[in-house]
Design a protein around this motif. Structure first.
Motif, short mmCIF file in Angstrom:
data_model
loop_
_atom_site.label_atom_id
_atom_site.label_comp_id
_atom_site.label_asym_id
_atom_site.label_seq_id
_atom_site.Cartn_x
_atom_site.Cartn_y
_atom_site.Cartn_z
N ALA A 131 -5.28 3.85 16.07
CA ALA A 131 -4.26 4.90 15.94
C ALA A 131 -4.40 5.62 14.60
O ALA A 131 -5.02 5.12 13.67
CB ALA A 131 -2.86 4.28 16.04
N ASP A 132 -3.81 6.80 14.52
CA ASP A 132 -3.70 7.53 13.27
C ASP A 132 -2.53 6.92 12.51
O ASP A 132 -1.38 7.07 12.91
CB ASP A 132 -3.45 9.02 13.56
CG ASP A 132 -3.38 9.86 12.31
OD1 ASP A 132 -3.79 9.38 11.23
OD2 ASP A 132 -2.90 11.00 12.40
N MET A 133 -2.83 6.17 11.45
CA MET A 133 -1.81 5.40 10.75
C MET A 133 -1.60 5.91 9.33
O MET A 133 -2.52 6.44 8.72
CB MET A 133 -2.21 3.92 10.69
CG MET A 133 -2.26 3.23 12.03
SD MET A 133 -2.73 1.49 11.91
CE MET A 133 -4.52 1.62 11.85
N ARG A 134 -0.39 5.69 8.83
CA ARG A 134 -0.04 5.93 7.44
C ARG A 134 0.46 4.61 6.87
O ARG A 134 1.41 4.03 7.42
CB ARG A 134 1.05 6.98 7.30
CG ARG A 134 0.73 8.33 7.92
CD ARG A 134 -0.34 9.08 7.12
NE ARG A 134 -0.51 10.44 7.59
CZ ARG A 134 -1.40 10.82 8.49
NH1 ARG A 134 -2.19 9.95 9.07
NH2 ARG A 134 -1.51 12.09 8.82
N VAL A 135 -0.17 4.14 5.81
CA VAL A 135 0.21 2.88 5.19
C VAL A 135 0.95 3.18 3.90
O VAL A 135 0.46 3.92 3.06
CB VAL A 135 -1.03 2.00 4.90
CG1 VAL A 135 -0.63 0.69 4.24
CG2 VAL A 135 -1.82 1.75 6.18
N SER A 136 2.13 2.60 3.77
CA SER A 136 2.92 2.74 2.55
C SER A 136 3.13 1.35 1.96
O SER A 136 3.40 0.40 2.70
CB SER A 136 4.29 3.35 2.85
OG SER A 136 4.15 4.64 3.39
N LEU A 137 3.00 1.25 0.65
CA LEU A 137 3.19 -0.05 0.02
C LEU A 137 3.55 0.12 -1.44
O LEU A 137 3.29 1.16 -2.03
CB LEU A 137 1.94 -0.92 0.17
CG LEU A 137 0.63 -0.36 -0.40
CD1 LEU A 137 0.39 -0.82 -1.82
CD2 LEU A 137 -0.52 -0.78 0.49
N THR A 138 4.13 -0.92 -1.98
CA THR A 138 4.34 -1.01 -3.41
C THR A 138 3.44 -2.14 -3.90
O THR A 138 3.70 -3.31 -3.63
CB THR A 138 5.82 -1.32 -3.74
OG1 THR A 138 6.63 -0.29 -3.18
CG2 THR A 138 6.03 -1.40 -5.24
N ASN A 139 2.34 -1.75 -4.56
CA ASN A 139 1.38 -2.72 -5.06
C ASN A 139 1.98 -3.40 -6.28
O ASN A 139 2.36 -2.73 -7.24
CB ASN A 139 0.06 -2.03 -5.39
CG ASN A 139 -1.05 -2.99 -5.70
OD1 ASN A 139 -0.87 -3.94 -6.44
ND2 ASN A 139 -2.22 -2.73 -5.15
N HIS A 140 2.09 -4.72 -6.24
CA HIS A 140 2.68 -5.48 -7.34
C HIS A 140 1.57 -5.91 -8.28
O HIS A 140 0.75 -6.75 -7.95
CB HIS A 140 3.42 -6.70 -6.79
CG HIS A 140 4.02 -7.55 -7.85
ND1 HIS A 140 4.63 -8.74 -7.56
CD2 HIS A 140 4.12 -7.41 -9.18
CE1 HIS A 140 5.07 -9.30 -8.67
NE2 HIS A 140 4.77 -8.50 -9.67
N GLY A 141 1.55 -5.35 -9.45
CA GLY A 141 0.54 -5.70 -10.45
C GLY A 141 0.16 -4.51 -11.31
O GLY A 141 0.64 -4.41 -12.40
N PRO A 142 -0.67 -3.63 -10.80
CA PRO A 142 -1.30 -3.64 -9.48
C PRO A 142 -2.30 -4.78 -9.35
O PRO A 142 -2.93 -5.19 -10.30
CB PRO A 142 -2.01 -2.29 -9.42
CG PRO A 142 -2.23 -1.90 -10.83
CD PRO A 142 -1.13 -2.51 -11.63
N PHE A 143 -2.40 -5.26 -8.12
CA PHE A 143 -3.26 -6.40 -7.84
C PHE A 143 -3.97 -6.15 -6.53
O PHE A 143 -3.33 -6.09 -5.47
CB PHE A 143 -2.46 -7.70 -7.76
CG PHE A 143 -3.31 -8.92 -7.74
CD1 PHE A 143 -3.51 -9.66 -8.89
CD2 PHE A 143 -3.94 -9.32 -6.58
CE1 PHE A 143 -4.33 -10.78 -8.88
CE2 PHE A 143 -4.75 -10.43 -6.55
CZ PHE A 143 -4.95 -11.17 -7.71
N THR A 144 -5.29 -5.99 -6.59
CA THR A 144 -6.11 -5.77 -5.40
C THR A 144 -7.39 -6.58 -5.55
O THR A 144 -7.99 -6.60 -6.62
CB THR A 144 -6.47 -4.27 -5.27
OG1 THR A 144 -5.27 -3.51 -5.23
CG2 THR A 144 -7.29 -3.99 -4.02
N VAL A 145 -7.78 -7.25 -4.47
CA VAL A 145 -9.00 -8.07 -4.51
C VAL A 145 -9.76 -7.87 -3.20
O VAL A 145 -9.16 -7.66 -2.14
CB VAL A 145 -8.67 -9.55 -4.77
CG1 VAL A 145 -7.87 -10.16 -3.64
CG2 VAL A 145 -9.91 -10.36 -5.05
N LEU A 146 -11.07 -7.95 -3.28
CA LEU A 146 -11.94 -7.84 -2.12
C LEU A 146 -12.46 -9.23 -1.76
O LEU A 146 -12.91 -9.97 -2.64
CB LEU A 146 -13.13 -6.92 -2.44
CG LEU A 146 -14.21 -6.76 -1.39
CD1 LEU A 146 -13.68 -6.05 -0.17
CD2 LEU A 146 -15.40 -6.00 -1.96
#
Length: 149
Positions: A131-146
């Motif tokens: 689907a055509d999606m829109r993701v909304s979020l509040t990144n806490h940190g910011p903290f992102t890992v792969l």
């Protein structure tokens, strides 16, 4: 399999176009409070065993506040399929998607990640495959890992 994991203080995914034939628009998945928003990409050769391995990693990864995992604090996860994680933009100006598994391969494996997480006791919300999606979020940190499995 590849996952981009973001520690969040809430996240949601909204479908804005039902051109995929699944009908309806609006919020299809949402988590409130501390949890993880996980974008999952599938490549050729991925298996249900790799999906289970990724689920275990997501459930036990100690990235929440106080070095806790989702399993420690029963934090929810929002899991969204993301074929573009296997995009390759090293050459030219347009990415290629050759490394991304086709939908008929990827969809059941993303579903398997969700199924395995739920079997571990996780509260899991999802997007809608294709689907055509829109993701909304509040990144806490910011903290992102792969993570790759």
């Amino acid at each position: 399999m590849r996952a981009v994991i973001q520690r969040v203080d809430g996240a949601s995914v909204t479908v804005t176009d039902s051109a995929d034939g699944s009908g309806g628009s609006g919020v299809v998945g949402e988590i409130v409070g501390e949890g993880l928003c996980v974008l999952v990409g599938v490549t050729h050769g991925d298996t249900p065993e790799k999906a289970a391995q990724l689920a275990r990693k997501l459930w036990s990864l100690r990235v929440l506040e106080g070095e806790k995992s989702c399993s420690d604090v029963n934090a929810p996860l929002l899991v969204i399929s993301q074929f573009t994680l296997y995009g390759d933009a090293r050459k030219g100006r347009r990415p290629t998607w050759n490394a991304a598994a086709p939908g008929e391969v990827a969809e059941p494996l993303v579903d398997e990640v969700v199924k395995q997480l739920r079997a571990l006791g996780a509260q899991v919300e999802t997007g809608r495959f294709g689907a055509d999606m829109r993701v909304s979020l509040t990144n806490h940190g910011p903290f992102t890992v792969l993570v790759e499995v």
